[in-house]
Motif scaffolding. Sequence first.
Motif, short mmCIF file in Angstrom:
data_model
loop_
_atom_site.label_atom_id
_atom_site.label_comp_id
_atom_site.label_asym_id
_atom_site.label_seq_id
_atom_site.Cartn_x
_atom_site.Cartn_y
_atom_site.Cartn_z
N ALA A 1 0.72 -1.36 0.00
CA ALA A 1 0.13 0.01 0.11
C ALA A 1 0.82 1.15 0.10
O ALA A 1 0.30 2.34 -0.01
N TRP A 2 2.17 1.09 0.19
CA TRP A 2 3.12 2.26 0.14
C TRP A 2 3.59 2.41 -1.15
O TRP A 2 4.17 1.44 -1.81
N LYS A 3 3.89 3.63 -1.43
CA LYS A 3 4.49 3.92 -2.75
C LYS A 3 5.85 4.89 -2.42
O LYS A 3 5.81 5.97 -1.61
N ASP A 4 6.94 4.58 -3.17
CA ASP A 4 8.16 5.44 -2.72
C ASP A 4 7.95 6.61 -3.43
O ASP A 4 7.32 7.02 -4.64
N ILE A 5 8.43 7.84 -2.87
CA ILE A 5 8.39 9.21 -3.56
C ILE A 5 9.78 9.43 -4.15
O ILE A 5 10.79 9.26 -3.57
N PRO A 6 9.75 9.69 -5.43
CA PRO A 6 11.23 9.75 -6.34
C PRO A 6 11.91 10.75 -5.68
O PRO A 6 11.14 11.96 -5.51
N PRO A 7 13.13 10.39 -5.36
CA PRO A 7 13.78 11.73 -4.80
C PRO A 7 13.95 12.82 -5.76
O PRO A 7 14.27 14.11 -5.38
N GLN A 8 13.74 12.69 -6.79
CA GLN A 8 13.77 13.98 -7.76
C GLN A 8 12.67 14.87 -7.49
O GLN A 8 12.37 15.90 -7.91
N ASP A 9 11.80 14.45 -6.81
CA ASP A 9 10.33 15.17 -6.54
C ASP A 9 10.24 15.92 -5.16
O ASP A 9 9.59 16.19 -4.77
N LEU A 10 11.49 15.70 -4.58
CA LEU A 10 11.72 16.40 -3.31
C LEU A 10 12.66 17.66 -3.40
O LEU A 10 13.82 17.61 -3.80
N LEU A 11 12.21 18.70 -2.85
CA LEU A 11 13.00 20.02 -2.81
C LEU A 11 13.44 20.13 -1.19
O LEU A 11 12.49 20.06 -0.21
N VAL A 12 14.52 20.12 -0.74
CA VAL A 12 14.96 20.16 0.25
C VAL A 12 15.53 21.61 0.63
O VAL A 12 16.49 22.17 0.07
N MET A 13 15.07 22.32 1.50
CA MET A 13 15.36 23.92 2.16
C MET A 13 16.04 23.71 3.24
O MET A 13 15.47 23.41 4.26
N LYS A 14 17.20 24.01 3.37
CA LYS A 14 17.90 24.30 4.73
C LYS A 14 17.93 25.59 4.96
O LYS A 14 18.12 26.74 4.38
N LEU A 15 17.36 25.94 6.15
CA LEU A 15 16.92 27.35 6.99
C LEU A 15 17.82 27.46 7.92
O LEU A 15 18.45 26.81 8.63
N ALA A 16 18.13 28.94 8.15
CA ALA A 16 18.92 29.35 9.12
C ALA A 16 18.41 28.80 10.62
O ALA A 16 17.11 28.34 10.76
N GLY A 17 19.21 28.51 11.71
CA GLY A 17 18.83 28.19 12.69
C GLY A 17 18.68 26.66 12.77
O GLY A 17 17.85 26.17 13.57
N ASP A 18 19.31 26.06 11.97
CA ASP A 18 19.33 24.41 11.89
C ASP A 18 17.94 23.93 11.62
O ASP A 18 17.62 23.00 12.00
N LYS A 19 17.28 24.56 10.72
CA LYS A 19 16.09 23.99 10.39
C LYS A 19 15.97 23.63 8.90
O LYS A 19 16.50 24.13 8.30
N SER A 20 14.84 22.72 8.59
CA SER A 20 14.76 22.41 7.34
C SER A 20 13.29 22.20 6.84
O SER A 20 12.43 21.87 7.64
#
Lengths: 298, 298
Positions: A42-61
């Motif tokens: 029932a689970w599907k992998d999310i393709p990693p090219q579909d993920l945007l990773v934002m690193k933010l100040a204060g060690d947040k993402s």
Amino acid sequence: MRIALRLIAPLALALTGSASPPAKPAPKPTAASIVDGAPASAWKDIPPQDLLVMKLAGDKSVIIQLNDRFSPVHVANIRAIARAGWWDGKAVYRVQDNWVAQWGDVTEKLPLPAAVRETKEDYWIPARAAGAITRLPSPDSYAKVTGFIDGWPVASDGKATWLTHCYASVGVARDLHPNAGSGAELYAVIGQPPRALDRNIVVAGRVIEGIATLAALPRGTGNMGFYGAEQAPLAILSARIMSDLPAADQVRFKMLDTASPSFAQLMKLAGHRDDDFYRTPAAGVDVCSVRPPIRRKD
Amino acid sequence: MRIALRLIAPLALALTGSASPPAKPAPKPTAASIVDGAPASAWKDIPPQDLLVMKLAGDKSVIIQLNDRFSPVHVANIRAIARAGWWDGKAVYRVQDNWVAQWGDVTEKLPLPAAVRETKEDYWIPARAAGAITRLPSPDSYAKVTGFIDGWPVASDGKATWLTHCYASVGVARDLHPNAGSGAELYAVIGQPPRALDRNIVVAGRVIEGIATLAALPRGTGNMGFYGAEQAPLAILSARIMSDLPAADQVRFKMLDTASPSFAQLMKLAGHRDDDFYRTPAAGVDVCSVRPPIRRKD
């Protein structure tokens, strides 16, 4: 109003001292038990090219899942902008309560990568191209049909189908002209679903981790929640596509297939909450209140 | 997609050099123009005994309008608790993202004023007692009928009528048992409308000023958003009924009568956004997205 019988039952049993207690009824399913019990299929992998990773100040993402089935042009833009490192050093410059947190280049003057174009595409796609909707039976205040396609909340009028604006949806900010948005200026919904924006702004994705970081930011003191001169916008350190990161930094996600029996159970439960806490079930549920589960893969 | 003709018109006029320009079309009404143009008769004073004023650490405040038509027992409790100064020195101890900010006595052990009682009343009132609903024509995902009574969003099944959970609604936290809430522990909604809580938790009021203060608080690190030991809950300095404050400290509010023609215009506009920005009107609007205007009186 129904009494919480199950809470009383063990005591009653003790008092009557019955030698043959009745079989314990199977516990009612909960959202957690349905998700935990969903089979691997029932689970599907999310393709990693579909993920945007934002690193933010204060060690947040913040991690955003993009949808290039409904928003191919803007997702291509977003990938190009991320790959150029264009967002690095930019900021979250607008936070309007019960509305959006928005980021990018507040001056809107910095040149974008050459591949990026503004377009009026991606507001919707033909219903036939969108494919079968796992329909939500409840009526909706905004559209004839609502439901889910491939893990995403959608609405349709029978001719066109579009992604709905829900909590944590990520949209393409634009000026008045409908093709004035590239994807360089993005926002995330941090309040009640602004469904009137459906088909008026392109939904390009959704925040799958870190929405609370954006939702808890100080509200902007300026007009429409833009940060005032006395405020410090939250800096974006970097924004990258997950598949472009070094392997050691990549994180994998899976989402529950919204065409699976497990999700059908979740929809049914959400539309008829009836348990120890919810004693008066509503007549239904809206499309933004059935959130398709997304988990990190171990 | 329709072109924004009005934006182009002035230029076209200059180019043709017409000596008798056509009469300028009346501008389309906006939410702001409707509210600003509402006659004095469309506004109703909010009684100061219906306002709970919370002073918070950091020079912040939150003002809550109480509804003793739908929630008489809990509003009486809340007034008694405020008059006893019971909340002074307590705190906002729970902030769960896209859900609620909750305050009171986290230990739930401090004795309450003698007049306070827990009760299962106030979940709804008979439809006949509630009176006429200014109906919203759009279908609703949760109830047969939605609309407004005396400035408040409501839903009804024809037999009972109840206040709906919208953004900024204030509810009476309770344990599992339906009469386990007094009003000492209150929460405000800081995310999408949790409409499944309707009739399962008593709505006693709504935040009319300061919701952003609560919505922007750091999310709790504990289970269900309770603040962890390492976090600092936001202190409540005082909570008082407005009419009990010294005259110089009192602030008066008015709300737009939801039975007025002005509000009917607002409902219509909200259900069919069609202007320079919204070019594809939705088929309707939900009851939480038509927020009855409330203003300070000068």
